[in-house]
Scaffold this active site. Sequence first.
Site, mmCIF file in Angstrom:
data_model
loop_
_atom_site.group_PDB
_atom_site.id
_atom_site.type_symbol
_atom_site.label_atom_id
_atom_site.label_comp_id
_atom_site.label_asym_id
_atom_site.label_seq_id
_atom_site.Cartn_x
_atom_site.Cartn_y
_atom_site.Cartn_z
ATOM 1 N N ASN A 134 0.859 -1.188 0.000
ATOM 2 C CA ASN A 134 0.000 0.000 0.000
ATOM 3 C C ASN A 134 0.898 1.241 0.000
ATOM 4 O O ASN A 134 1.105 1.902 1.018
ATOM 5 C CB ASN A 134 -0.942 -0.012 1.211
ATOM 6 C CG ASN A 134 -1.989 1.077 1.145
ATOM 7 O OD1 ASN A 134 -1.890 2.018 0.361
ATOM 8 N ND2 ASN A 134 -2.997 0.959 1.986
ATOM 9 N N TYR A 141 2.300 7.884 5.879
ATOM 10 C CA TYR A 141 2.837 7.703 7.222
ATOM 11 C C TYR A 141 4.304 8.109 7.317
ATOM 12 O O TYR A 141 4.718 8.713 8.315
ATOM 13 C CB TYR A 141 2.613 6.268 7.698
ATOM 14 C CG TYR A 141 1.149 5.989 7.911
ATOM 15 C CD1 TYR A 141 0.403 6.742 8.813
ATOM 16 C CD2 TYR A 141 0.489 5.006 7.188
ATOM 17 C CE1 TYR A 141 -0.952 6.515 9.001
ATOM 18 C CE2 TYR A 141 -0.868 4.773 7.366
ATOM 19 C CZ TYR A 141 -1.582 5.534 8.275
ATOM 20 O OH TYR A 141 -2.924 5.317 8.448
ATOM 21 N N LYS A 143 5.694 10.454 5.550
ATOM 22 C CA LYS A 143 5.639 11.920 5.541
ATOM 23 C C LYS A 143 5.326 12.464 6.932
ATOM 24 O O LYS A 143 5.802 13.536 7.313
ATOM 25 C CB LYS A 143 4.574 12.390 4.537
ATOM 26 C CG LYS A 143 4.372 13.893 4.477
ATOM 27 C CD LYS A 143 3.200 14.268 3.590
ATOM 28 C CE LYS A 143 1.944 14.163 4.408
ATOM 29 N NZ LYS A 143 0.762 14.748 3.859
#
Length: 179
Positions: A134, A141, A143
């Site tokens: 994904n 996440y 980031k």
Amino acid sequence: MKISIDKVTINDIQKLREIGRSTFYEAFANVNTEDDMKDYLEKSFSEEKLKTELNHKDSQFYFARVDGNVVAYLKINLGEAQNENIDNAVEIERIYVLKAFHGKKVAQVLYQKAIDIACEQGVRYMWLGVWEENHRALRFYEKNGFKAFGKHAFWLGKDEQTDLLMKKELAHSNELKTS
């Protein structure tokens, strides 16, 4: 576009079931078999399972609404409800957003709600599991400062998949505010 956040109650179970099934299907139907998707959706979003999760003292659900319509949801787990035994932490189990609202900061608003709750709880870490394939979620996440620290198996129907476990240390200050 104004995004509002509401805590989900047992009275919202049908709407939770609908948004849960819709967002999961949108996210993963094109990369999983129809049988595996059907099996997962029936088991994971049954009314009985959602009632159990909603009634768990250490789990919380929140809807994100735009113009009064539910477009996303968040599930967090504290204490015993966490899927892994991680001390001094809050787990983000789910942030799912309808595709039509990707890129419109809905996930960021839900993420900030999770951070706010973690800070209220005074925990040191926020953690989650995300499927290794994904890539959109992984970028989101990363980031937001999450780092991989392990893996665990996730079963989607008969297909064993690998979730990366990621966590972030919290500073418990106003610098955590991202919205």
